[in-house]
Write a protein that holds these residues in place. Structure first.
Motif, PDB file in Angstrom:
ATOM      1  N   LEU A 157      -2.213  -3.937  10.832  1.00  0.00           N
ATOM      2  CA  LEU A 157      -2.502  -2.851   9.899  1.00  0.00           C
ATOM      3  C   LEU A 157      -2.927  -1.590  10.648  1.00  0.00           C
ATOM      4  CD1 LEU A 157      -3.023  -1.994   6.859  1.00  0.00           C
ATOM      5  CD2 LEU A 157      -5.403  -2.675   7.264  1.00  0.00           C
ATOM      6  N   ALA A 167       1.872   1.010   6.093  1.00  0.00           N
ATOM      7  CA  ALA A 167       1.765  -0.445   6.051  1.00  0.00           C
ATOM      8  C   ALA A 167       1.942  -0.944   4.617  1.00  0.00           C
ATOM      9  CB  ALA A 167       0.418  -0.897   6.602  1.00  0.00           C
ATOM     10  N   PRO A 169       1.085  -4.496   3.055  1.00  0.00           N
ATOM     11  CA  PRO A 169       0.617  -5.884   3.187  1.00  0.00           C
ATOM     12  C   PRO A 169       1.249  -6.788   2.135  1.00  0.00           C
ATOM     13  CG  PRO A 169      -1.222  -4.307   3.141  1.00  0.00           C
ATOM     14  CD  PRO A 169      -0.010  -3.572   2.719  1.00  0.00           C
ATOM     15  N   TYR A 246      -1.149   3.117   3.286  1.00  0.00           N
ATOM     16  CA  TYR A 246      -0.571   1.804   2.975  1.00  0.00           C
ATOM     17  C   TYR A 246      -0.224   1.734   1.488  1.00  0.00           C
ATOM     18  CZ  TYR A 246      -5.217   0.420   1.168  1.00  0.00           C
ATOM     19  OH  TYR A 246      -6.393   0.337   0.467  1.00  0.00           O
TER      20      TYR A 246
END
Length: 1450
Positions: A157, A167, A169, A246
């Motif tokens: 990350l 990013a 996830p 992200y």
């Protein structure tokens, strides 16, 4: 909130994959009014009402250390622009400090990483991405790690942050479908993972035979190692950080998978707020002592890859230089391990959730020594704990007492009640905290009343315990007021004030604290988007720079949810808010949450509620008015809490939601119980609770396999009964349906790494019939209060009183009857000879034989559509005479004898018919015996022989061989013996030698044969149940039918007639045997067997011989449409393809035929539906109307009351769609008559179809049934008493349409009166005084679920119950069971037809009784049901007389 978060999101809106693999409905927020409408609502409804103003932000103090580095107070955190720069700072300033530590399930350290190594490994990942990936700044990179791979995940990350990529996830445990969707929607071409996670994905793909995601490169970051600069003096690469940091994907309550974008600027705002709040207590107490210096130790057990776990466990750790220790959820089940970890690492902040902490605290209460003695070297000591942060949507104040006073305090924390801090987080919108307790002060700037008093508080509140600005406050609400959205606070500390437990009528609600310090918070009416009045429940809307800017790639949803606008008394507020979907209220500036918007259930108020409110208003004028909108409101969390408290030992987990059915919200409770075992209760059989009326009814259904299983069934029924009664007693909550499923079987969503039941997913699967239900119970008698009922529940719509009311309401409308076009003279088109002068068809035959001697009379078409040997009129006449002579001379047949004619579709059959007509013998044609259905055909044949004293059976070669079959002949003899009759002889007429010297003119027809009462021919009609009705035709009737056909269809001798199917009765008999002779045309015979094998032969024959008028059946056309691809022929010469139906016309036939035969030139107006009946083969027809079928949509509610109301289908989605059956033919009149009063119905209502026609049959052959005989002599009370009508027993109405004629624009129109058929009276049934047609209900049920076999439902009434039999294909699609299918069926009937069915029974596919034409055998079903011989796989009661389950095994 910042719009730049969305500026870099992709433009295209991706498909959102739901739990079932299809795009789910977007989260429903009810505000759809325009700004002008909103202002109208404000003016009309809120004048004089004080609205609650939005809470203004508090300020984050500049001093106090919250804006400086905890490790070095001289460094301000504002110098850092982003998190990667802070990471580099941490790697240098506190390089040897521990950053992250991972424990296993036994509490042992698995891995740990220091700040310098974390920074170095992150730089290495960033270097690989920059140098080898080919990605650009701002491109997306997916992170695929398991929960215990925390350090690898953090490295990846932060490496993405440093490299300047975004990013994404993704949990390694996610479904592959979700992973693939995320990769595709974010356009990720690089995925970072570990060797273990990569193998896990490989295993999943191989197991389910998925395909690897395309254009995605997979890197294993655990193999990268540390970053090594090119030289010792080389500087780190400059940071080029994009706006977005992200994208976090999570599921909404409805199961939608959506990505929330988070920018680097938003992250810094979040960190600033959280740091200030977490330091506020130390700063507040620091006035008397030193403030804290250095990082903190954070002990987490939530998932650190998403939501609040990611924000506090990872991002805040980097920002503040904390040390995070992660312990898996499984470790908390070990007594004392969690306490040992807190002690060992001197944890300052605990980050957890309610289920985890409840497990730990309860374990300590049960086994305190296990915790205290877990480690002899390290005694338990909680003195280091400053914050116990609990991720939650609602506060559990009772657990607060347990956690603080009986776990934290006994284990060494002196400020336990200050430590416990529930956090209100938005897990669907990035996971940020929007409210928690803090010591920041500044609450006086929020612009709300902070005093202890309030008009809504009872005088019992005199101590203000737990009401301080920094306390974890709670209030006790009046449940009655809360159910109407009104906040009435009875006490803020009931137990402390009275020393007693609060009564059930009070609801204890805890506060989170003040809103986020930089946030503006408003309480808004979710339906109108207007600010809620003070002390009224509303939706929490919030605006803060610490919140995300929107969804990834979902522009419309972003505008609707992240940029919502609300209104006050003056109009629109110039602010944009995030709609949290949380319902709650604000009291003394603190936020109280009751639950999600989707988790609020509403239920219509009862008369008792209204009376109670009236009494309250009478007793106290200041009492707040309840039930303003006519509904009670309940919250899933409160219901679940009541159930689990009182039935914890029997229920594993539960959920509740409401469904909108029939204009009302009906609540459903779903339970998980160890009593429900799908292995034992799979759904093959079921229980039935005897059912009755709505009054005092309840129901139950389960599954039965043996006496052992019946015990489980009784236990489940008892469990459901207790839940229903418990909710009614505590909450006045009337449950509509209770579903019981095995433990851990209901659909779940992940919230902060923990799985919990998804209420909306349960609701969705409930609607789809896909819940793993083992048991279902209904409480419809309490929950449903808006069922429509007729004015006469007992007498129904045909009672004299209701009929009179209906007639009086339509007094200004005309009566329904058609005109009559009598044709006394019918002219032969060749010779101009009046055909009406002939006495019988035999006389016409003789005339044709003498005038058209060598012209073709009959010809057989083979399976290649080729013509066989021709039969001229002369030879045809000779064959008839020879067979007649054979019958008269050889077998001594005389006039009045009855002969059974059993032939295939052939010339022999036609010859035998005419031979019988010639001799005055009554011909009874029947179809050949089907060797596959001997159980039906042989008993019927025996009965016909007995009832009509048949002297012989006429056959030809093909059917003669049937009787010579030993098996068939033996069975027939046995049946004849049991019936005490002799099997008549079979005479093969195909072996009769044809004498050229014989002619029909040599025979004299008996005088009595011309009597109108003499049965010249008997037609036998079979119902779907293979019961028969025999009608007789006189010679006058035969001539009348032929006249109607000729004149109505404009038939001539120049075009041949084609006979194919149904040649033993009706139009098939007319076209096969009579019309060719009557017209002097050629008749072509095509075998039905050849048609079944190759339907194109029929249409090739129509094309090749230019047949203008032909007859077909719906089954024929369905068969052709299913297997044919027409080519190589034209049907432009076919002007009238008649399709006769004996009931309501199907609306799909014309469309299907027109589509399939579009290439043949068959015009839409050439496909002509008609209404046929056993008493008249052609009552109405569309032939030569020259317009396409007339579409009518009727209001079903009006129809159930006997009215005909034409509506627009766009406004009435459940409207009944009908096609007309055409106009009456010549010499025919149709009247619509009330079946009870025998009076003509008026326009605007429907009634029984009565027919006067020359084509009516003369009677029911040798019938002893007076009812059937009376049908032939109907008399209209307010009509001509000299006319006898036949009563069809079918319901319908006449409708007039206009058609333009003449040149375009001439304005000339004609009116055409068309008949619409609704269905048979005998099949209708009444519920609560309203009339229902079974076909409508059955079609609705067959559409509601894919596991229900098309045409596999039948509904009827028996013993006062309405019963529906459903044929299903197993296994149930979507993972459901029979029990889960029952609510789908019941809801469909309730929604579309407004009544509750009593019993739902299931049959497996192939067991549903059908006729040889695949028609439903309703009579057989009813007979088998009554005799309890129906092969059921499940039987479920929906309405019952009491709560006791009566188990009936099948």
């Amino acid at each position: 909130m910042y719009e730049e978060d969305m500026e870099n999101s992709i433009e295209a809106t991706p498909e959102v994959i739901g739990d079932e693999g299809e795009r789910p409905a977007t989260t429903t927020y009810r505000s759809t009014a325009t700004p002008a409408q909103q202002l109208g609502l404000i003016t009309a409804e809120l004048r004089g009402v004080k609205l609650q103003k939005p809470l203004e932000p508090r300020e984050i103090p500049e001093n106090g250390g919250s804006r400086s580095d905890p490790h070095n107070k001289s460094i301000l955190m504002s110098k850092f622009d982003n998190l990667p720069s802070i990471l580099r700072h941490r790697g240098k300033s506190i390089s040897r400090f521990s950053a992250f530590t991972v424990l296993d399930a036994k509490g042992k350290e698995v891995s740990t990483i220091s700040w310098d190594k974390l920074a170095s490994r992150s730089e290495k990942v960033a270097q690989m991405i920059r140098d080898k990936s080919g990605l650009y700044r701002g491109d997306r990179v997916t992170l695929f790690y398991q929960e215990n791979e925390l350090i690898e995940f953090v490295v990846a990350l932060l490496g993405c942050f440093v490299a300047g990529v975004v990013a994404v996830p993704v949990a390694a445990s996610s479904r592959y479908r979700d992973i693939e969707y995320i990769l595709t929607s974010t356009q990720s071409h690089l995925a970072l993972t570990t060797e273990a996670s990569h193998k896990l994905l490989q295993k999943t793909i191989a197991l389910h035979k998925f395909h690897w995601p395309k254009n995605v490169e997979w890197w294993k970051t655990n193999e990268f190692g540390l970053y090594h600069p090119p030289s010792k003096k080389a500087e780190l690469p400059p940071l080029q950080v994009p706006d977005l940091a992200y994208i976090e994907f999570s599921r909404s309550p409805l199961g939608e998978l959506r990505g929330v974008v988070m920018s680097h600027r938003t992250i810094l705002h979040q960190m600033t707020c959280l740091t200030a709040m977490l330091q506020s207590r130390d700063n507040y107490h620091g006035k008397k002592g030193a403030t804290r210096v250095g990082g903190r130790t954070v002990l987490c057990n939530v998932d650190l890859r998403q939501s609040i776990g990611l924000i506090i466990g990872v991002l805040l750790t980097v920002y503040s230089g904390n040390s995070t220790v992660w312990v898996p959820q499984s470790a908390l089940s070990v007594e004392g391990l969690y306490a040992n970890a807190i002690t060992r690492y001197r944890a300052n902040i605990l980050l957890s959730d309610y289920p985890s902490l409840k497990s730990v605290a309860v374990n300590y209460q049960n086994f305190p020594h296990a915790t205290r003695n877990f480690s002899k070297k390290l005694p338990v000591d909680f003195s280091s704990v400053s914050w116990c942060l609990i991720d939650a949507l609602t506060v559990d104040p009772e657990f607060y007492d347990l956690l603080a006073d009986r776990w934290l305090k006994p284990l060494g924390n002196s400020r336990a009640r200050e430590v416990v801090t529930p956090m209100l987080t938005l897990s669907e919108h990035g996971g940020m905290v929007i409210s928690m307790r803090d010591w920041l002060e500044g609450q006086d700037k929020m612009g709300c009343n902070l005093g202890g008093g309030n008009a809504g508080i009872n005088s019992m509140v005199d101590d203000d315990i737990n009401s301080g600005p920094f306390d974890l406050s709670e209030v006790y609400l009046d449940n009655e007021s809360l159910s109407s959205n009104v906040i009435k606070i009875v006490s803020s500390s009931y137990r402390s004030s009275t020393g007693q437990d609060p009564p059930p009528k009070l609801i204890r609600v805890g506060a989170f604290g003040y809103p986020l310090p930089d946030a503006t918070l408003a309480i808004v009416n979710p339906e109108t988007s207007i600010l809620a009045p003070e002390m009224v429940v509303g939706e929490i809307w919030i605006d803060s720079p610490s919140l995300s800017g929107g969804f990834w790639g979902l522009t419309l949803d972003t505008d609707k949810i992240f940029h919502a606008t609300c209104y006050n008394e003056e109009g629109m507020i110039d602010m944009e808010f995030l709609r949290t979907g949380l319902l709650g209220f604000v009291y003394n500036g603190k936020v109280y949450v009751l639950g999600l918007y989707e988790d609020r259930l509403r239920q219509r108020c009862t008369e008792e509620d209204e009376e109670r409110q009236l009494q309250l208003q009478t007793d106290d004028v200041n009492e707040p008015k309840l039930f303003l909108d006519g509904y009670r409101y309940h919250y899933t969390s409160h219901l679940v809490d009541s159930i689990t408290r009182n039935m914890q030992s029997r229920i594993f987990d539960c959920s509740a939601f409401d469904i909108f059915i029939n204009g009302d919200h009906l609540p459903v409770v779903v339970l998980e119980s160890s009593l429900a075992r799908l292995g034992v209760l799979p759904g093959p059989s079921s229980a039935f609770a005897s059912s009755s009326t709505l009054a005092g009814a309840s129901s139950s259904a389960g599954v039965v396999g043996s006496d052992v299983y019946n015990k489980d069934l009784v236990a489940l029924n008892d469990l459901c009964d207790k839940v229903i009664e418990l909710l009614f007693r505590f909450h006045k909550f009337n449950v509509y349906c209770v579903i019981v499923a095995p433990a851990n079987s209901l659909p779940r969503i992940t919230r902060s790494g923990r799985s919990e039941i998804g209420n909306m997913l349960c609701k969705r699967r409930f609607d789809l019939g896909a819940l793993p239900a083992a048991f279902v119970k209904f409480g419809a008698h309490r929950a449903i209060r808006n069922l429509p009922a007729g004015q006469d529940i007992v007498g129904g719509i045909w009672s004299p009183a209701i009929s009179r009311i209906r007639s009086e309401s339509l007094v200004g409308f005309d009566k329904q009857y058609s005109g009559v076009d009598f044709r006394d003279v019918v002219i032969d088109d060749r010779t101009a000879t009046p055909l009406s002068d002939f006495k019988s068809i035999i006389h016409i035959l003789r005339w044709r034989a003498s005038h058209q001697t060598d012209e073709l009379a009959y010809s057989t078409i083979d399976n290649r559509a080729k013509e066989g040997k021709a039969l001229t009129y002369k030879k045809f006449d000779q064959k008839i005479a020879s067979v007649a002579n054979f019958l008269k001379k050889t077998h001594r047949m005389v006039a009045g004898d009855c002969l059974i004619l059993m032939y295939t579709h052939s010339e022999d059959f036609v010859v035998a018919v005419y031979a019988c007509l010639l001799l005055g013998i009554t011909a009874i044609p029947i179809a050949p015996i089907d060797s596959n259905r001997l159980h039906e055909d042989l008993p019927v044949l025996t009965k016909i022989i007995k009832d009509y004293s048949a002297r012989a059976i006429l056959v030809h070669g093909e059917t003669d061989s049937i009787f010579k079959n030993k098996h068939i002949s033996q069975q027939l003899k046995q049946l004849a013996t049991s019936s005490r009759i002799a099997v008549p002889a079979c005479h093969n007429t195909s072996k009769v030698k044809i004498s050229p010297s014989m002619a029909t003119k040599d025979f004299e027809m008996p005088v009595k044969a011309f009597s109108n009462d003499f049965p010249a021919v008997v037609w036998i009609y079979f119902t779907a149940d293979h019961r028969y009705n025999a009608v007789q035709l006189s010679h006058q009737t035969i001539m009348g039918m032929c006249k109607i056909q000729k004149e109505t269809c404009q038939m001539s001798s120049t075009k041949p007639i084609l006979g194919c199917v149904r040649s033993i009765s009706g139009l098939g008999f007319l076209h096969t045997c009579l019309m060719g002779v009557y017209l002097g045309a050629s008749t072509l015979l095509l075998s039905p067997i050849d048609y079944a094998n190759n339907p194109s032969t029929f249409f090739l024959t129509l094309s090749r011989y230019k047949v203008k008028d032909s007859y077909s059946t719906p089954q024929m056309l369905d068969h052709a449409c299913n297997i044919m691809k027409p080519k190589g022929f034209s049907l432009t010469e076919t002007k009238n393809l008649m399709v006769a139906m004996d009931g309501r016309l199907r609306t799909d036939i014309v469309k299907n035929v027109r589509f399939v035969f579009a290439s043949t030139g068959l015009e839409a107006t050439s496909i002509n539906l008609g209404y046929s009946h056993i008493l008249n083969p052609l009552i109405t027809t569309r032939s030569y109307m020259s317009i396409e079928p007339i579409d009518l949509w009727l209001d079903p509610m009006a129809l159930r009351q006997g009215y005909v109301s034409v509506v627009n289908p766009e406004n009435y989605p459940n409207a009944l769609h009908l096609h007309d059956s055409g106009m009456v033919p010549v010499s025919t009149q149709v009247a619509i008559v009330n079946p009870e009063t025998n009076r003509l119905c008026r326009v605007g209502e429907f009634g029984e179809i009565w027919v006067f026609s020359e084509g009516n049959v003369t009677g029911i052959f040798r019938s002893k049934d007076q009812f059937m005989n009376d049908r032939m002599h109907g008399k209209i009370v307010d009509g001509n008493s000299d006319i006898d009508y036949i009563r069809t027993g079918d319901l319908g109405f006449l409708h007039t349409v206009s058609k333009s004629i003449g040149p375009a624009g001439s304005g000339q129109t004609i009116e055409m009166q068309t008949l619409f058929v609704l269905g048979s009276i005998g099949e209708t049934f009444e519920v609560l005084g309203l009339n229902h047609f079974p076909i409508d209900i059955e079609q609705s049920v067959e559409r509601c679920h894919k596991s229900i076999v098309p045409g596999g439902t039948a509904i009827f009434q028996a013993g006062g119950y309405s019963i529906i039999i459903v044929e299903v294909s197993l296994p149930i699609r979507g993972g459901g069971t029979l029990a889960s299918l029952v609510p789908v069926i019941v809801n469909t009937i309730l929604e579309e037809h407004q009544f509750v069915v009593n019993i739902v029974a299931f049959m497996s596919k192939g067991e549903f009784p059908r006729s040889r034409l695949q028609e439903k055998q309703r009579g057989k079903l009813l007979q088998l049901w009554v005799s309890k011989k129906l092969k059921l796989i499940g039987q479920y009661g929906v309405l019952a007389e009491d709560n006791n389950t009566v188990v009936e095994s099948k």
